[in-house]
Structures are given as C-alpha cells and as structure tokens.
Design a protein around this motif. Structure first.
Motif, PDB file in Angstrom:
ATOM      1  N   LYS A 168       0.830  -1.212   0.000  1.00  0.00           N
ATOM      2  CA  LYS A 168       0.000   0.000   0.000  1.00  0.00           C
ATOM      3  C   LYS A 168       0.858   1.253   0.000  1.00  0.00           C
ATOM      4  CE  LYS A 168      -4.316  -1.617   1.000  1.00  0.00           C
ATOM      5  NZ  LYS A 168      -5.674  -1.134   0.994  1.00  0.00           N
TER       6      LYS A 168
ATOM      7  N   LYS B 257      -4.677  13.498   0.319  1.00  0.00           N
ATOM      8  CA  LYS B 257      -6.070  13.414  -0.139  1.00  0.00           C
ATOM      9  C   LYS B 257      -6.492  14.721  -0.803  1.00  0.00           C
ATOM     10  CE  LYS B 257      -9.478  11.350   2.534  1.00  0.00           C
ATOM     11  NZ  LYS B 257     -10.453  11.434   3.632  1.00  0.00           N
TER      12      LYS B 257
ATOM     13  N   VAL C  74      -3.769   4.602   0.506  1.00  0.00           N
ATOM     14  CA  VAL C  74      -4.413   5.133   1.703  1.00  0.00           C
ATOM     15  C   VAL C  74      -4.222   6.641   1.626  1.00  0.00           C
ATOM     16  CG1 VAL C  74      -4.339   5.216   4.218  1.00  0.00           C
ATOM     17  CG2 VAL C  74      -3.790   3.088   3.028  1.00  0.00           C
ATOM     18  N   TRP C  75      -5.315   7.413   1.707  1.00  0.00           N
ATOM     19  CA  TRP C  75      -5.204   8.867   1.511  1.00  0.00           C
ATOM     20  C   TRP C  75      -5.049   9.565   2.852  1.00  0.00           C
ATOM     21  CZ3 TRP C  75      -4.676  10.030  -3.504  1.00  0.00           C
ATOM     22  CH2 TRP C  75      -5.160   9.123  -4.434  1.00  0.00           C
TER      23      TRP C  75
ATOM     24  N   SER D 153      -4.746  13.181   5.232  1.00  0.00           N
ATOM     25  CA  SER D 153      -5.063  14.608   5.225  1.00  0.00           C
ATOM     26  C   SER D 153      -4.268  15.368   6.276  1.00  0.00           C
ATOM     27  CB  SER D 153      -6.564  14.842   5.424  1.00  0.00           C
ATOM     28  OG  SER D 153      -7.066  14.042   6.443  1.00  0.00           O
TER      29      SER D 153
ATOM     30  N   GLU E 254       0.028  11.484   9.468  1.00  0.00           N
ATOM     31  CA  GLU E 254      -0.526  10.165   9.154  1.00  0.00           C
ATOM     32  C   GLU E 254       0.472   9.237   8.467  1.00  0.00           C
ATOM     33  OE1 GLU E 254      -4.653  10.053   7.659  1.00  0.00           O
ATOM     34  OE2 GLU E 254      -4.751  12.154   8.262  1.00  0.00           O
TER      35      GLU E 254
ATOM     36  N   GLU F 100       1.655  -0.255   7.848  1.00  0.00           N
ATOM     37  CA  GLU F 100       0.356  -0.196   7.167  1.00  0.00           C
ATOM     38  C   GLU F 100       0.557   0.158   5.682  1.00  0.00           C
ATOM     39  OE1 GLU F 100      -3.721  -0.645   7.807  1.00  0.00           O
ATOM     40  OE2 GLU F 100      -2.016  -1.471   8.859  1.00  0.00           O
TER      41      GLU F 100
ATOM     42  N   LEU G  56     -12.220  10.529  -6.581  1.00  0.00           N
ATOM     43  CA  LEU G  56     -12.077   9.660  -5.409  1.00  0.00           C
ATOM     44  C   LEU G  56     -13.367   8.887  -5.124  1.00  0.00           C
ATOM     45  CD1 LEU G  56     -10.235  11.502  -2.498  1.00  0.00           C
ATOM     46  CD2 LEU G  56      -9.446   9.575  -3.833  1.00  0.00           C
TER      47      LEU G  56
ATOM     48  N   LYS H 257      -8.674   2.919  14.936  1.00  0.00           N
ATOM     49  CA  LYS H 257      -7.639   2.798  13.905  1.00  0.00           C
ATOM     50  C   LYS H 257      -6.676   1.675  14.271  1.00  0.00           C
ATOM     51  CE  LYS H 257      -6.182   6.309  10.993  1.00  0.00           C
ATOM     52  NZ  LYS H 257      -5.787   7.643  10.591  1.00  0.00           N
TER      53      LYS H 257
ATOM     54  N   GLN I 298      -6.883  -1.545  11.642  1.00  0.00           N
ATOM     55  CA  GLN I 298      -5.996  -1.458  10.477  1.00  0.00           C
ATOM     56  C   GLN I 298      -5.410  -2.822  10.110  1.00  0.00           C
ATOM     57  OE1 GLN I 298      -3.147   1.507  11.468  1.00  0.00           O
ATOM     58  NE2 GLN I 298      -2.029   0.240  12.900  1.00  0.00           N
ATOM     59  N   GLN I 299      -4.794  -2.871   8.924  1.00  0.00           N
ATOM     60  CA  GLN I 299      -4.377  -4.175   8.403  1.00  0.00           C
ATOM     61  C   GLN I 299      -3.294  -4.827   9.252  1.00  0.00           C
ATOM     62  OE1 GLN I 299      -4.076  -3.290   3.988  1.00  0.00           O
ATOM     63  NE2 GLN I 299      -5.035  -5.291   4.030  1.00  0.00           N
ATOM     64  N   GLN I 300      -2.438  -3.998   9.849  1.00  0.00           N
ATOM     65  CA  GLN I 300      -1.449  -4.540  10.777  1.00  0.00           C
ATOM     66  C   GLN I 300      -1.959  -4.405  12.209  1.00  0.00           C
ATOM     67  OE1 GLN I 300       1.327  -5.880   9.459  1.00  0.00           O
ATOM     68  NE2 GLN I 300       0.780  -5.249   7.406  1.00  0.00           N
TER      69      GLN I 300
ATOM     70  N   ASN J   5     -10.528   2.860   6.593  1.00  0.00           N
ATOM     71  CA  ASN J   5     -10.439   3.704   5.410  1.00  0.00           C
ATOM     72  C   ASN J   5     -11.476   3.311   4.373  1.00  0.00           C
ATOM     73  OD1 ASN J   5      -8.263   5.195   6.439  1.00  0.00           O
ATOM     74  ND2 ASN J   5      -6.856   3.591   5.809  1.00  0.00           N
TER      75      ASN J   5
ATOM     76  N   GLU K  87     -13.410  11.794   8.536  1.00  0.00           N
ATOM     77  CA  GLU K  87     -12.166  12.296   7.963  1.00  0.00           C
ATOM     78  C   GLU K  87     -11.002  11.356   8.294  1.00  0.00           C
ATOM     79  OE1 GLU K  87     -11.944  15.360   6.228  1.00  0.00           O
ATOM     80  OE2 GLU K  87      -9.874  14.817   5.786  1.00  0.00           O
TER      81      GLU K  87
ATOM     82  N   THR L 203     -11.874   6.970   1.141  1.00  0.00           N
ATOM     83  CA  THR L 203     -12.507   7.703   0.048  1.00  0.00           C
ATOM     84  C   THR L 203     -14.009   7.491   0.020  1.00  0.00           C
ATOM     85  OG1 THR L 203     -12.172   5.850  -1.418  1.00  0.00           O
ATOM     86  CG2 THR L 203     -10.483   7.537  -1.393  1.00  0.00           C
ATOM     87  N   GLN L 204     -14.478   6.334   0.492  1.00  0.00           N
ATOM     88  CA  GLN L 204     -15.892   6.016   0.361  1.00  0.00           C
ATOM     89  C   GLN L 204     -16.673   6.334   1.627  1.00  0.00           C
ATOM     90  OE1 GLN L 204     -17.223   4.953  -2.538  1.00  0.00           O
ATOM     91  NE2 GLN L 204     -15.174   5.209  -3.393  1.00  0.00           N
TER      92      GLN L 204
END
Lengths: 366, 423
Positions: A168, A173, A218-219, A221, A225, A234, A364, B259, B263-265, B288, B366, B371-372
């Motif tokens: 990833k 973003k 992964v976006w 902002s 992050e 990640e 997006l 988070k 998260q994946q890890q 996400n 946020e 994105t979705q």
C-alpha cells in the motif's frame, strides 16, 4: 479590612505592571516540533533581549485563513504575526486580510550587506509574505519489505510500479502534489506540467495514471498520518513533509528511508494581519526584523530539518541541537537531495485549486 | 374556583370584577414567567437564530461584484452575451475606471478570488490587471479594450465577460446550483459534467450512512438498555458505568483506538491470523472505507441510543409482561405485543438523536473514512477553512438543514413527535 488591603495591593501591582509598558505579541503557528523550533531559535533569544515583550502562541495555522477572515469580519483581530504556507499567504493577501510589506523594510540585509529582497530571491512570491523555511513533500519507504526482494525505490515513478514494489501507498487526499507526480511518471517533462494540467486532457491523463494505483492507496489529510502508517507497516511507501520523515528516521529509528526524487518544494513564512494598530505593528516589525535575519533562520535548522529561506543562511546550518547529527544532509535544499526538484507553481494553483479539488473528490468517490 | 349560584359578576375583595382581577393576576404571572426565561430566549436568539439567519443569507448574497465594479455592471446591462461578441469600448473604459478605485482600496483581488470559484483563472486575472491598471492614466490612455487584452488575453476571452455578467446581480442562486451539481452554462442552467459531480453523491451517502449507523446503534443498544433496566440495581450500575465511560472519553481518542484495532497490521487482523482464520497475505481491509466509518461512529454514538432507551424502559412495569405470560402468551408475543410497543418512545428519541448527530459528523469520517466513507460535512469544512468559499459552504449547510427538517417532518407524520420521550 484585610480584603481592602489585598484589593489595594492588587491594583497597585496592576498599575506598576501597566506602567512597565509590557507588550503582548500573539504569534500563530502550527504547534509541535515546528513551533518548538521557532520558540528556541527566534523567541527565546528575542525575549532575552526584550524582557518587556511577552510572546503568546496560538496553534491555529492550519485554519488561519478562515479564522483571520472571521476576526476581520468581527472587527477584532487579536493576532499579530501568523505563520502560513505560501498558498494561504496568497489567499490572505488577495482577500486583503494580510498586510502588504516591503521586504527590505521589514527584513534585515544579509551579513555581507546583500539586501533581503535578493537574499530571499525567488521565494518572494507574494507581496504579503516573508519566507522562513523551504520544506518539501517527498516520499519515505520502508527498507525492510520482503516482497521487494532487496530492491529499493530510486525514482518517484516507482510509486506507480506495483509489480516491482507491491504494497500500500499513502498519498495526500487532494490534487496537490499527486497530479504533478502522476504527469511526470506519465512522461510529461517537468517544465510542461502546469501547461498540461491546465487542459481537460491533461487532468484526465493525470487521473488515468493515478487510477493504476488507486486501490492500493491510503489517503492522508494530516501530515502525521504517513509517518504513523509507515511505522505501523500499514503502508510501504508514502508522501509527507520531509521534516516528519526526518523524525521517524533520526529520532524514532524506524526502518524507513528517504526517497528524495521529484521532491516538491513548498514554503512557509510569516504574514502580518492587515489593520494592526500602530503600537502593535511597531512591536511586530521589531520582532520580525530579528526573527528573519540570517543567523536566526540558520539556527532554526538546528531543531528541525527544514531549509532556511535565505541563501546566506545555508552555510551557517550546523548540527542538530539534541541529536548532534549534521543537519545539512537532511535539508531538502541540500545539493545532494535537490538533484531533481519540482517548484510548485503557486499562482497557477491559486487559480485552479478549487476546480481541481472538486474534480479530485469526484474522482475519489467513483 | 367552585361554581356559584349567585347572579351578576363576581367581585374580588377590592371590588373589581373577579374576571378582570384574575386576568390581571394571570398577565402578571405570564410576564414574570417571560422575564424568567428571557435570558435563555435571548441566548438562543443570539447564538442560534442569528448565526443561522446569517448563514442562510450568505448562501445567496453576491454584492461584491456590484460594489467593486459599479460602473462596469451598469455598462454591462446593455451587453447581450447570447450574441457571442466581446463587449465594446465603453465597458472596458468603465472597468478601467472601477479598477482604478478598486486597486486603491485593494478590493480587486478579493473580487478575483470570488469569481475564481465560478471560472478558474479569474483570480490571477484580477491580480495581474491590478498591477497594470496602477500605471494607467484614465484621461489619456484610452481606448482601453486593446490595453486590457494586451495586458492579459483573458480579457479578450468571451467566458470572462459572461462570468462577470452572470454574477453581477446582488443576489445569486449560483451557490445553491453549485451545491446540487448544477451550473450556469451559456444557455441557462445545466447539470455539471460527470467528473465534477460530487455533492449529490455525498448528500445521499451522508443520509444513507446516518441511517445505517442509526440502525446498528438500535440493534446493539436495545438489548443493552433492556439489561440495564431489568438487572438488579448493583449490577445495573456497574454496567451503566461501562456505557458511560466511553461517553466521557474524547472522540479523537476513541477514533484513534479504532484505527489501531481495525488497520491491516492492527489488533483484530493479528488475532485472526494467530487463530488461523485468515492468512498473512489476506489481511482484512476494515478501515479507510465505509465499514470503518460505520463501526467507529456506531461505537461513538451508542450511548446516545442507550440512554433514552434505558430511561423509557425503566418506566415500563414488569407486571405487564408477567400478566401477558400468565394469560398464555409466548415469550416472543409478550415481548412483541406488550413490551416493545411501550419502548417505542425511547426508540424514537434515540433514533432521532443518533441520526441527527451522525449527519453532522466530521472528524471521524475524515480520519477513518478513506474515500468512500466521507460525509458532506467534510466538504463543508473544506470550503469554510481551505477554499474560503463560504457562500457554497452556506448553501451546502442550508440544504443539509432543510433535509434534516424534512426528515423530522416525515418522522413526525409516521411516528409522531409526541411519542418521543427523552426521559
């Protein structure tokens, strides 16, 4: 009786404090390590010389534009000096919220007598803006990814190569930075980026390139992050401000390395809010003259890996104040790191940012 | 007051008719009551009605063009954009005169950034022309048309003038059109192109996600509230603290905790791998995206569902269910026909609280939305703090407010707002 005494003593104290003509200056910055570097490099030595000045910090730079506009509409501007990015400075200047300044009037000449306007040179991009630092948006990658079979990314286009470098990625973003990198990796020469991006075909081309990695991104902002995502494993590669990556690598000793290719320069500096009363303006200018001189800007680099905006400061950059490592090689402006840089076209972005941002968000959401 | 057999008006002790005296006393009481609530009334008026009113106004207000370029706006009145010709010299001369004043007052760049929202490029057009105009002499330098086009060929672009003409009235519906993915094209109002449509999608997504979050809060909260209301006091109190503890924790902390978990890890994936349910290459993507947003927001809003439910359930006498059972009802019938209908006021209150709160959520989507999973409030925040397009932000906010009121009205029709009980 007792109460009256206390009251009298209290008001006497207040009177003497008032007569010492102490002045409060409210500086606005970003908080964190960056604000700490300003505190140590500019504020502490200044206050040592001027004990009558009291500096108050406000960590509001990320919403400075909106807040300053609201203050201005309410007719009560409580800030004296605001640290903003060049894009925000241009916006504030256009809106009439920042004061236009003559750089040779507000900033000291270099030690060899070169006027400030020459010392800052090309970085003077707005009439209201007094540059402090040059930072860059660049990539950091994990150097322990087994799936890469020992290969390390050397070019920004490796970010778009999910075959050779699976995993990833984290990207900002918004359209900034990403559109530039996408076009470069789609074969557009660096000097033509903004001409191409100004056309509908150019925008479509950039999105098509970003499409190729969209499901792997992964976006982010907030600037914190990507460092966190990299530290957690990640993401395997991600863009952020170079100072953030420096602290992940040099302070937290994470298995992360810098990719200095196609780093995008951005600027941060001061603006003076428009309409300050005479006495405050005088105090602000006095502080500003001190805080933007050659030595102070060089000193700041002892605490954070951002390049001083003055040419004359570069040779004075020394070692990190606590880690004791030589800072020059970690600067985005170091010749070894700056072999392939992209200078953002800020006036272009000020025209097109909202339009492209809408298109980017629509992309997006697809 | 008891009935009386006397005829004629009843008199009070001081001789005035009782009715008048009573009315006077009542009026005094009402005034006193009003005086008591006056501070609150003023507070609500100042902190709620006035800001919302000014927000509504901002979404249509467009005086800046007329105020900055009064002569140009007047000169443009006679120009017909449908002819697809540039305006004549008088318009350019009027613009030069207006700009001369605007540059003096430094308002031309402000106008430029306003018009840039409608036509990208206007911002630097005005910034550049300001520098040129400074050097011009209005009396001797005419004609101006060539001078403008020479300074920047954008002034010879038909679309520049069309934008100026379209946005010259003091009030505009442009922000609202923008907020529903429409724009003012050369031949009237038209829908935006596909690659610029965002707001309608976001509005629908926001409402849909708020509904899903409300549903999952209800599903999870109902049994918990039932337990709270029916356990012995000592255990119920402990459970109540468990419900309230996250309620008192900062929203940011809880979002960040999710988070770490999702998260994946993260913790959940690690545990699943350790248990052998998934392999290391196929770690689940739980953050996400919409899933992450729904999980985190459900957790954050759960107390807002549990508390009203609990307070209503506490008032339902257990004897009703016992009575139903003794009359031969099964457990399910007793719950569904006797207990559940009595808990509906609590469901109504919890549902409306959670729904309205989640529609305005901003930080959590946020951070974990990807994105979705972003909401319309994220765009409103962008326009308030980043693009400074407060008119569009106000229009989006107004539409959101109207949507909530519409839903509230529908809710009132279906459930009835009298049936809602907060405690």
């Amino acid at each position: 009786m007792k109460l009256t005494k206390i009251l009298v003593a209290g008001s006497a104290l207040a009177l003497t404090a008032g007569s010492a003509s102490a002045i409060d200056l409210t500086l606005v910055s970003w908080g964190g390590a960056y604000q700490a570097s300003q505190q140590k490099a500019y504020v502490e030595p200044y206050v040592a010389e001027h004990p009558d000045v009291n500096i108050i910090w406000d960590e509001s730079s990320s919403e400075a534009v909106a807040k300053l506009r609201a203050m201005n509409e309410a007719g009560n501007v409580t800030w004296d000096l605001v640290d903003v990015t060049i894009a925000d400075a241009m916006r504030l200047c256009d809106e009439g919220l920042a004061m236009e300044v003559d750089i040779d009037d507000v900033a000291a000449p270099a030690p060899d007598g070169t006027p400030a306007s020459e010392d800052f040179g090309d970085l003077l991009l707005s009439e209201c803006f007094i540059p402090e630092i040059v930072y860059s948006i660049t990539f950091g990658y994990r150097n322990d990814v087994a799936a890469w079979n020992g290969a390390t990314p050397t070019s920004v286009c490796d970010v778009f190569d999910t075959k050779k470098f699976p995993g990833k990625r984290s990207l900002y973003k918004g359209p900034l930075y990403n559109m530039e990198w996408a076009l470069i990796c789609d074969g557009v020469p660096k000097e033509d980026i903004y001409t191409v991006l100004g056309t509908d075909e150019g925008v479509a081309r950039a999105f098509k390139k970003l499409d190729s990695i969209k499901d792997q991104v992964v976006w982010w902002s907030a600037g914190a992050e990507t460092p966190q995502l990299l530290a957690d494993g990640e993401v395997v590669i991600g863009s952020t401000y170079n100072g953030r990556l420096f602290s992940v690598i040099a302070e937290q000793h994470q298995p992360v390395s810098m990719l200095w290719d196609a780093e995008i320069y951005d600027l941060d500096g001061w603006i003076i809010p428009a309409g300050l009363p005479e006495d405050r303006l005088k105090a602000v200018k006095d502080f500003l003259y001190f805080a933007t001189d050659t030595q102070r800007l060089a000193d700041q680099a002892k605490y954070i890996s951002y390049g001083p905006a003055r040419k004359s400061s570069a040779p004075l950059v020394g070692k990190h104040a606590e880690l004791g490592i030589e800072m020059a090689p970690h600067m985005p402006t170091d010749p070894a790191n700056a072999t392939n840089i992209i200078m953002m076209d800020f006036p272009w972005w000020s025209d097109h940012r909202d339009d492209l941002d809408a298109k980017f968000q629509a992309w997006l959401a697809q | 007051m008891s009935d009386t057999t006397e005829t004629g008006p009843m008199l009070a002790a001081d001789g005035t008719p009782l009715k008048v005296s009573l009315n006077r006393a009542l009026r005094r009481q009402k005034l006193r009551a009003l005086a008591l609530i006056a501070p609150l009334l003023l507070f609500v008026l100042i902190t709620f009605v006035v800001p919302i009113g000014s927000m509504l106004f901002r979404s249509v207000e467009n005086e800046i063009v007329r105020d900055t370029l009064p002569k140009t706006v007047a000169a443009l009145k006679n120009w017909d954009p449908s002819l697809h010709e540039l305006p004549g010299e008088p318009v350019y001369a009027a613009l030069a005169a207006d700009l001369k004043v605007a540059v003096e007052e430094k308002t031309h760049t402000k106008l430029g950034s306003r018009l840039n929202y409608e036509n990208p490029g206007m911002s630097s057009l005005f910034r550049q022309i300001g520098r040129s105009v400074k050097k011009w002499d209005l009396a001797t330098d005419a004609p101006f048309k060539e001078k403008f086009i020479e300074a920047n060929k954008g002034w010879g672009d038909f679309s520049t003038w069309r934008t100026l003409k379209t946005y010259s009235p003091a009030y505009t519906n442009g922000y609202f059109l923008n907020a529903i993915d429409f724009e003012k094209g050369p031949d009237g109002i038209r829908q935006r192109e596909g690659n610029q449509k965002i707001y309608v999608t976001l509005f629908i997504r926001t409402l849909w996600m708020a509904l899903v979050i409300m549903g999952s809060c209800l599903l999870l909260g109902y049994p918990v509230a039932w337990l709270l209301a029916n356990l012995p006091n000592k255990t119920a109190n402990l459970l109540m603290i468990l419900v309230l503890l996250p309620f008192w924790t900062s929203l940011l902390v809880r979002t960040s905790a999710w988070k770490v978990l999702l998260q994946q890890q993260g913790v959940i994936n690690d545990v699943l791998i350790w248990l052998g349910f998934i392999s290391d290459e196929n770690r689940l993507v739980m953050i996400n995206n919409q899933f992450g947003t729904i999980v985190a927001m459900t957790h954050i809003l759960l107390p807002f569902m549990i508390l009203p439910l609990y307070s209503v359930m506490k008032t339902i006498p257990p004897s009703y269910v016992r009575a139903a059972k003794s009359l031969g009802a099964t457990d399910w019938t007793a719950f569904w026909r006797v207990y559940f209908p009595q808990s509906i006021p609590g469901i109504g209150a919890g549902a409306i609280l959670v729904f309205i709160l989640s529609i305005g959520f901003y930080i959590t989507p946020e951070l974990v939305g990807g994105t979705q999973g972003v909401f319309i409030s994220n765009r409103i925040a962008y326009h308030i703090s980043s693009s400074l397009n407060w008119g569009l932000a106000a229009a989006l906010g107004t539409i959101l407010l109207a949507a909530v009121m519409l839903l509230y009205w529908a809710y009132d029709k279906i459930v009835g707002i009298d049936n809602v009980k907060l405690g």
